[in-house]
Design a protein around this motif. Structure first.
Motif, PDB file in Angstrom:
ATOM      1  N   GLU A  48       0.816  -1.215   0.000  1.00  0.00           N
ATOM      2  CA  GLU A  48       0.000   0.000   0.000  1.00  0.00           C
ATOM      3  C   GLU A  48       0.850   1.264   0.000  1.00  0.00           C
ATOM      4  OE1 GLU A  48      -2.540  -0.408   3.370  1.00  0.00           O
ATOM      5  OE2 GLU A  48      -3.880  -1.874   2.395  1.00  0.00           O
ATOM      6  N   HIS A  49       2.080   1.155   0.497  1.00  0.00           N
ATOM      7  CA  HIS A  49       2.972   2.316   0.586  1.00  0.00           C
ATOM      8  C   HIS A  49       4.021   2.331  -0.533  1.00  0.00           C
ATOM      9  CE1 HIS A  49       1.951   4.054   4.683  1.00  0.00           C
ATOM     10  NE2 HIS A  49       1.200   2.966   4.633  1.00  0.00           N
ATOM     11  N   HIS A  50       3.852   1.454  -1.528  1.00  0.00           N
ATOM     12  CA  HIS A  50       4.763   1.413  -2.680  1.00  0.00           C
ATOM     13  C   HIS A  50       6.202   1.110  -2.267  1.00  0.00           C
ATOM     14  CE1 HIS A  50       1.478   3.224  -5.028  1.00  0.00           C
ATOM     15  NE2 HIS A  50       1.326   4.052  -4.010  1.00  0.00           N
ATOM     16  N   THR A  51       6.366   0.251  -1.286  1.00  0.00           N
ATOM     17  CA  THR A  51       7.719  -0.143  -0.859  1.00  0.00           C
ATOM     18  C   THR A  51       7.906  -1.652  -0.898  1.00  0.00           C
ATOM     19  OG1 THR A  51       7.064  -0.235   1.472  1.00  0.00           O
ATOM     20  CG2 THR A  51       7.925   1.874   0.663  1.00  0.00           C
ATOM     21  N   GLN A 111      10.369  -2.694  14.876  1.00  0.00           N
ATOM     22  CA  GLN A 111      10.972  -1.567  14.174  1.00  0.00           C
ATOM     23  C   GLN A 111      10.330  -1.387  12.804  1.00  0.00           C
ATOM     24  OE1 GLN A 111      13.231  -3.825  15.786  1.00  0.00           O
ATOM     25  NE2 GLN A 111      13.314  -2.355  17.477  1.00  0.00           N
ATOM     26  N   PHE A 112      10.326  -0.141  12.346  1.00  0.00           N
ATOM     27  CA  PHE A 112       9.883   0.153  10.986  1.00  0.00           C
ATOM     28  C   PHE A 112      10.693   1.325  10.459  1.00  0.00           C
ATOM     29  CE2 PHE A 112       7.313   2.877  13.678  1.00  0.00           C
ATOM     30  CZ  PHE A 112       7.163   4.053  12.961  1.00  0.00           C
ATOM     31  N   THR A 113      10.620   1.525   9.151  1.00  0.00           N
ATOM     32  CA  THR A 113      11.340   2.620   8.496  1.00  0.00           C
ATOM     33  C   THR A 113      10.318   3.569   7.882  1.00  0.00           C
ATOM     34  OG1 THR A 113      13.205   1.165   8.008  1.00  0.00           O
ATOM     35  CG2 THR A 113      13.058   3.207   6.756  1.00  0.00           C
ATOM     36  N   LEU A 114      10.527   4.872   8.086  1.00  0.00           N
ATOM     37  CA  LEU A 114       9.610   5.905   7.600  1.00  0.00           C
ATOM     38  C   LEU A 114      10.303   6.731   6.515  1.00  0.00           C
ATOM     39  CD1 LEU A 114       6.754   7.078   8.089  1.00  0.00           C
ATOM     40  CD2 LEU A 114       7.810   8.720   9.660  1.00  0.00           C
ATOM     41  N   LEU A 115       9.621   6.889   5.369  1.00  0.00           N
ATOM     42  CA  LEU A 115      10.179   7.596   4.223  1.00  0.00           C
ATOM     43  C   LEU A 115       9.311   8.790   3.842  1.00  0.00           C
ATOM     44  CD1 LEU A 115      10.957   4.499   1.935  1.00  0.00           C
ATOM     45  CD2 LEU A 115      12.484   5.592   3.605  1.00  0.00           C
ATOM     46  N   PHE A 116       9.853   9.665   2.973  1.00  0.00           N
ATOM     47  CA  PHE A 116       9.060  10.739   2.380  1.00  0.00           C
ATOM     48  C   PHE A 116       7.956  10.133   1.510  1.00  0.00           C
ATOM     49  CE2 PHE A 116      13.245  12.855   2.986  1.00  0.00           C
ATOM     50  CZ  PHE A 116      12.834  13.912   3.778  1.00  0.00           C
ATOM     51  N   ASN A 117       6.917  10.935   1.222  1.00  0.00           N
ATOM     52  CA  ASN A 117       5.739  10.396   0.551  1.00  0.00           C
ATOM     53  C   ASN A 117       5.258  11.300  -0.587  1.00  0.00           C
ATOM     54  OD1 ASN A 117       3.457   9.032  -0.184  1.00  0.00           O
ATOM     55  ND2 ASN A 117       2.352   9.337   1.728  1.00  0.00           N
ATOM     56  N   PRO A 118       5.698  11.045  -1.818  1.00  0.00           N
ATOM     57  CA  PRO A 118       5.220  11.857  -2.952  1.00  0.00           C
ATOM     58  C   PRO A 118       3.743  11.669  -3.264  1.00  0.00           C
ATOM     59  CG  PRO A 118       7.253  10.683  -3.487  1.00  0.00           C
ATOM     60  CD  PRO A 118       6.740  10.096  -2.217  1.00  0.00           C
ATOM     61  N   TRP A 119       3.089  10.656  -2.669  1.00  0.00           N
ATOM     62  CA  TRP A 119       1.650  10.465  -2.855  1.00  0.00           C
ATOM     63  C   TRP A 119       0.833  11.302  -1.865  1.00  0.00           C
ATOM     64  CZ3 TRP A 119       5.161   6.739  -3.956  1.00  0.00           C
ATOM     65  CH2 TRP A 119       5.028   6.051  -5.166  1.00  0.00           C
ATOM     66  N   GLY A 120       1.482  11.839  -0.836  1.00  0.00           N
ATOM     67  CA  GLY A 120       0.776  12.585   0.200  1.00  0.00           C
ATOM     68  C   GLY A 120       0.679  14.062  -0.122  1.00  0.00           C
ATOM     69  N   PHE A 166       5.324  16.107  -2.446  1.00  0.00           N
ATOM     70  CA  PHE A 166       4.151  15.648  -3.195  1.00  0.00           C
ATOM     71  C   PHE A 166       4.308  15.942  -4.681  1.00  0.00           C
ATOM     72  CE2 PHE A 166      -0.075  16.836  -4.997  1.00  0.00           C
ATOM     73  CZ  PHE A 166      -0.586  15.546  -5.075  1.00  0.00           C
ATOM     74  N   LEU A 167       4.053  14.913  -5.482  1.00  0.00           N
ATOM     75  CA  LEU A 167       4.105  15.017  -6.940  1.00  0.00           C
ATOM     76  C   LEU A 167       2.759  14.535  -7.464  1.00  0.00           C
ATOM     77  CD1 LEU A 167       5.876  15.636  -9.429  1.00  0.00           C
ATOM     78  CD2 LEU A 167       6.726  13.285  -9.312  1.00  0.00           C
ATOM     79  N   ALA A 168       2.030  15.405  -8.135  1.00  0.00           N
ATOM     80  CA  ALA A 168       0.626  15.119  -8.446  1.00  0.00           C
ATOM     81  C   ALA A 168       0.451  14.079  -9.540  1.00  0.00           C
ATOM     82  CB  ALA A 168      -0.077  16.421  -8.844  1.00  0.00           C
ATOM     83  N   ASN A 169       1.391  13.992 -10.470  1.00  0.00           N
ATOM     84  CA  ASN A 169       1.228  13.141 -11.643  1.00  0.00           C
ATOM     85  C   ASN A 169       1.691  11.719 -11.344  1.00  0.00           C
ATOM     86  OD1 ASN A 169       2.229  11.875 -14.269  1.00  0.00           O
ATOM     87  ND2 ASN A 169       1.110  13.647 -15.033  1.00  0.00           N
ATOM     88  N   GLU A 170       0.788  10.733 -11.489  1.00  0.00           N
ATOM     89  CA  GLU A 170       1.122   9.350 -11.161  1.00  0.00           C
ATOM     90  C   GLU A 170       2.193   8.793 -12.089  1.00  0.00           C
ATOM     91  OE1 GLU A 170       1.344   5.563  -9.550  1.00  0.00           O
ATOM     92  OE2 GLU A 170       0.585   7.443  -8.720  1.00  0.00           O
ATOM     93  N   ALA A 171       2.132   9.116 -13.384  1.00  0.00           N
ATOM     94  CA  ALA A 171       3.163   8.635 -14.311  1.00  0.00           C
ATOM     95  C   ALA A 171       4.535   9.168 -13.910  1.00  0.00           C
ATOM     96  CB  ALA A 171       2.822   9.060 -15.737  1.00  0.00           C
ATOM     97  N   GLN A 172       4.614  10.409 -13.462  1.00  0.00           N
ATOM     98  CA  GLN A 172       5.890  10.965 -13.012  1.00  0.00           C
ATOM     99  C   GLN A 172       6.355  10.304 -11.721  1.00  0.00           C
ATOM    100  OE1 GLN A 172       5.090  15.206 -12.875  1.00  0.00           O
ATOM    101  NE2 GLN A 172       5.949  15.490 -14.919  1.00  0.00           N
ATOM    102  N   ARG A 173       5.412   9.955 -10.824  1.00  0.00           N
ATOM    103  CA  ARG A 173       5.805   9.242  -9.604  1.00  0.00           C
ATOM    104  C   ARG A 173       6.403   7.882  -9.956  1.00  0.00           C
ATOM    105  NH1 ARG A 173       0.732  11.537  -6.896  1.00  0.00           N
ATOM    106  NH2 ARG A 173      -0.371   9.698  -7.687  1.00  0.00           N
ATOM    107  N   ARG A 174       5.791   7.199 -10.925  1.00  0.00           N
ATOM    108  CA  ARG A 174       6.348   5.909 -11.351  1.00  0.00           C
ATOM    109  C   ARG A 174       7.750   6.077 -11.903  1.00  0.00           C
ATOM    110  NH1 ARG A 174       1.203   5.073 -13.747  1.00  0.00           N
ATOM    111  NH2 ARG A 174       2.122   5.534 -15.792  1.00  0.00           N
ATOM    112  N   GLU A 175       7.951   7.126 -12.681  1.00  0.00           N
ATOM    113  CA  GLU A 175       9.254   7.313 -13.328  1.00  0.00           C
ATOM    114  C   GLU A 175      10.321   7.800 -12.356  1.00  0.00           C
ATOM    115  OE1 GLU A 175      12.058   6.926 -15.789  1.00  0.00           O
ATOM    116  OE2 GLU A 175      10.074   6.664 -16.691  1.00  0.00           O
ATOM    117  N   TYR A 176      10.004   8.854 -11.612  1.00  0.00           N
ATOM    118  CA  TYR A 176      11.033   9.542 -10.831  1.00  0.00           C
ATOM    119  C   TYR A 176      11.193   8.999  -9.416  1.00  0.00           C
ATOM    120  CZ  TYR A 176      10.510  12.862 -14.668  1.00  0.00           C
ATOM    121  OH  TYR A 176      10.455  13.442 -15.913  1.00  0.00           O
TER     122      TYR A 176
END
Length: 717
Positions: A49-52, A161-170, A176-186
């Motif tokens: 769900e978190h793309h990890t 334990q868990f690891t917390l990352l930045f979230n371009p989907w948030g 935050f990056l609005a374009n899903e295709a750009q999130r997939r690429e970058y």
């Protein structure tokens, strides 16, 4: 760490931490009477769900601002300790000295009334002996390795334990990056392309960013841990600058001068770098082969990997014909002798054939409005400040608009794509003559990999206005005024030359030359006057590296001719490897220059030429079925005059081949073609990349790639 292995400690960068162990599943009975049997972090479900999930399905890795779910299982029915549960709180903490004051520790109750913009938890499902709890982290939380503890009446026990990352989907996250295709690429794409070559002959180099290899996040956070200001790790601007500075230091300390190597096998290994992860391991942990200075793009590529791994969208950008080392000045000097060969360099910088950098995407709330979006990572040598401050983060828009005072490095980057080149002729007596040369327009074909494709995207318009446009003129004038105001004006245009007896002169040359081959070039002369002219023509050819540094002098030619009045003449000859004084070094380019002298000023022209090696062709279907054999046909034509001996072909590709496979093949005679078929079994569904690499005694690391879509068994065509 084994004896003798260098690490960050040996480079003077201290503070490495050890990645936490995997989560605890079973928990001892608490003395508080709260009988928790086990805690399940549901890593596989949460990570998907978190793309990890490409990183791990065992260790919980989540993105901030997005809920994740854990399960608590109790030894006895919940009703037996209902009063105790009302006193339960969760504690999330990170860093060596967790503290609420610096936002590295948070204590929060399990309640449906929690603040969803802060750390909070609520029960989603319950039965007699288990709770399913949804935990939400702030959209600006500190990233890193966390421990999650459960506290009852002052007593604490670790849940895991868990690891917390930045979230371009948030939407609330600064990255935050609005374009899903750009999130997939970058962010999610591990198969990159880095563009090399010359402005007239751009070549795509396949690159494995590998940001989801299991140890990359741990290595990246180990590196970040050198910075003890953990409370700032929630700010992507701070994190990007720190990592850029540290990677630059590691690159400067770890990249070695190219040694003199004789054997084919050693030469092949020298620059065999296909991805970022092995380089990052070598720089941080000292494991693996060292990196040599022939590969200019490794810093930009490794920085892109680290940023993507931590959740910051990033991409590698190549600028062709880039002015470097100008100190923000907009004029660069080049010097050539009377034979047309490069003769030293000036104090105002140097023109690089290409230069790579890293862009990352984020908001810039501390800057005036309008500078969110792509930022250029600009590390440099420490100058009076600490190592961790030696990296600027420059908004691309500030470069385009020439806003020099916004951040310190804007002037350097602006100059790198807007400077003009001044060419000087060095006479034997030591005097210098300004030549009449066509201005070498810098900042060409600024390139990055396209979104969801293997094509080049030209992003020059992001960095500068069109050449000759009114907007370009206005920006240049604004920059000149700014430099004059600060006493730094050395002009923005080359000195103008006027003559009463003009000679028009230009060079026609190929943009590329096949290795071992030959090609025609021409010098065109036009005499517009009413009288004949005696012209001295000097043509020179040199090998230069990507950074404009002279590698070898290869060939010169001089002649004298008489040009009739009102006439033109075209002088043609061949460039041929057989006439060179020596073979150009690996990873070098050819620089062809011509000078025509009638009277002052001397006319000058130049062309950079890429050396093209034989083409490695790959043929295979565009789609394939998972777990079913797939055949790729590979061929290479030997266009050289000598046989290619000791041929070795290697194939590799994440999701296609478990381990790299190598095949030793027979020699390929001159003008013959080598063909072979290679079979492998795709393991993973989705768009995958096969990379094929060839080494022989004539050249090394000849590479090509093909993408294939792998579908699950039984999927309709």
């Amino acid at each position: 760490m084994g004896q003798g292995e260098p690490s960050l400690l040996s480079t003077g960068l201290t503070g490495l931490s050890v990645a936490p162990p995997s989560l605890h599943v079973f928990i001892k009975r608490s003395r508080s009477g709260l009988g928790i049997k086990s805690c399940d972090f549901q890593a596989a479900r949460n990570n998907a769900e978190h793309h990890t999930n490409d990183i791990s399905s065992q260790h919980l890795i989540v993105r901030r601002g997005q809920p994740f779910t854990i399960s608590l299982n109790f030894w006895a029915p919940i009703r037996t300790f209902l009063q105790t549960l009302k006193k339960v709180v969760l504690i999330a903490q990170t860093g060596d000295q967790p503290s609420k004051a610096n936002r590295t520790q948070a204590t929060f109750s399990i309640s449906s009334l929690g603040d969803r913009k802060w750390w909070s938890a609520m029960v989603e499902e319950r039965d007699d002996q288990s709770w399913t709890i949804s935990v939400t982290t702030p959209a600006d939380a500190v990233i890193g390795h966390y421990s999650l503890l459960l506290q009852v009446s002052g007593r604490k026990q670790c849940l895991g334990q868990f690891t917390l990352l930045f979230n371009p989907w948030g939407r609330e996250d600064a990255v935050f990056l609005a374009n899903e295709a750009q999130r997939r690429e970058y962010l999610l794409n591990q198969n990159g392309l880095i563009f090399l070559g010359t402005a007239d002959c751009i070549q795509a180099e396949p690159w494995d960013f590998g940001q989801f290899e299991e140890d990359v996040i741990d290595l990246s956070l180990d590196l970040l841990n050198v910075d003890k200001r953990v409370e700032k790790w929630g700010n992507p601007v701070h994190v990007a600058r720190v990592l850029g500075a540290l990677l630059h230091v590691l690159k400067e300390k770890s990249v070695l001068p190219t040694p003199q190597i004789r054997t084919t096998e050693e030469r092949a290994l020298l620059n065999k770098r296909r991805g970022s992860a092995p380089i990052l391991r070598q720089w941080v942990k000292g494991r693996g082969r060292p990196v040599y200075d022939g590969q200019a793009w490794v810093l930009a590529a490794v920085a892109c990997t680290v940023l993507r791994g931590l959740g910051i969208p990033a991409r590698v950008v190549t600028t062709f014909t880039s002015a470097q080392g100008t100190g923000g000045g907009l004029l660069v000097d080049e010097y050539y002798n009377e034979e047309g060969l490069q003769n030293g360099e000036g104090h105002r910088g140097r023109i690089w054939i290409f230069q790579t950098s890293t862009e990352c995407w984020m908001a810039r709330p501390a800057l005036p409005q309008g500078y969110d979006g792509w930022q250029i990572l600009y590390p440099s040598a420490p100058n009076g400040g600490g190592v961790l401050e030696a990296c600027d983060l420059v908004p691309v828009k500030a470069v385009k608009e020439g806003i020099l005072g916004l951040t310190p490095a804007v002037s350097d980057i602006f100059a790198s794509i807007n400077a003009s080149c001044v060419v000087w002729k060095c006479h034997e007596d030591g005097t210098l003559e300004l030549t009449d040369s066509n201005t070498k327009y810098v900042g060409n074909s600024i390139s990055t990999k396209g979104v969801d494709c293997d094509r080049r995207e030209d992003i020059t318009q992001n960095y500068k206005y069109p050449e000759g446009s009114l907007q370009e003129k206005e920006v240049l004038e604004k920059v000149q005024e700014n430099r004059m105001k600060h006493g730094k004006d050395d002009g923005i245009h080359p000195p103008s030359l006027e003559t009463d007896d003009p000679l028009h002169f230009f060079l026609e040359a190929p943009s590329s030359l096949a290795l071992g081959g030959d090609a025609r070039f021409s010098v065109n002369l036009l005499n517009p006057s009413d009288h004949d002219k005696e012209v001295q023509l000097a043509v020179g050819l040199q090998a230069v590296y990507y950074n404009g540094v002279l590698a070898a002098k290869l060939w010169t030619k001089k002649l004298v001719l008489t040009l009739s009045a009102n006439s033109a003449e075209k002088i043609s000859t061949f460039l041929s490897f057989s006439n060179f004084k020596q073979n150009p070094p690996e990873n070098s380019f050819l620089r062809l220059t011509a000078m025509a002298t009638h009277c002052s000023p001397t006319c000058f022209a130049q062309q950079d030429i890429a050396i093209c090696r034989p083409h490695l062709a790959i043929e295979m279907p565009e789609t394939a079925e998972q777990h079913q054999p797939l055949t790729a046909s590979v061929s290479v034509h030997n266009s050289l005059d000598a046989p290619m001996k000791g041929c070795v072909i290697s194939i590799f590709g994440r999701g296609l081949i478990h381990r790299e496979k190598s095949y030793r093949l027979s020699s390929v005679q001159s003008r013959n073609t080598l063909r072979t078929q290679l079979e492998f079994t795709p393991m993973r569904v989705g768009l995958q990349r096969l990379t094929v690499e060839m080494d022989c005694d004539m050249f090394q690391n000849l590479t090509n790639f093909r993408s294939v879509t792998v579908v699950a068994p039984g999927t309709p065509a």
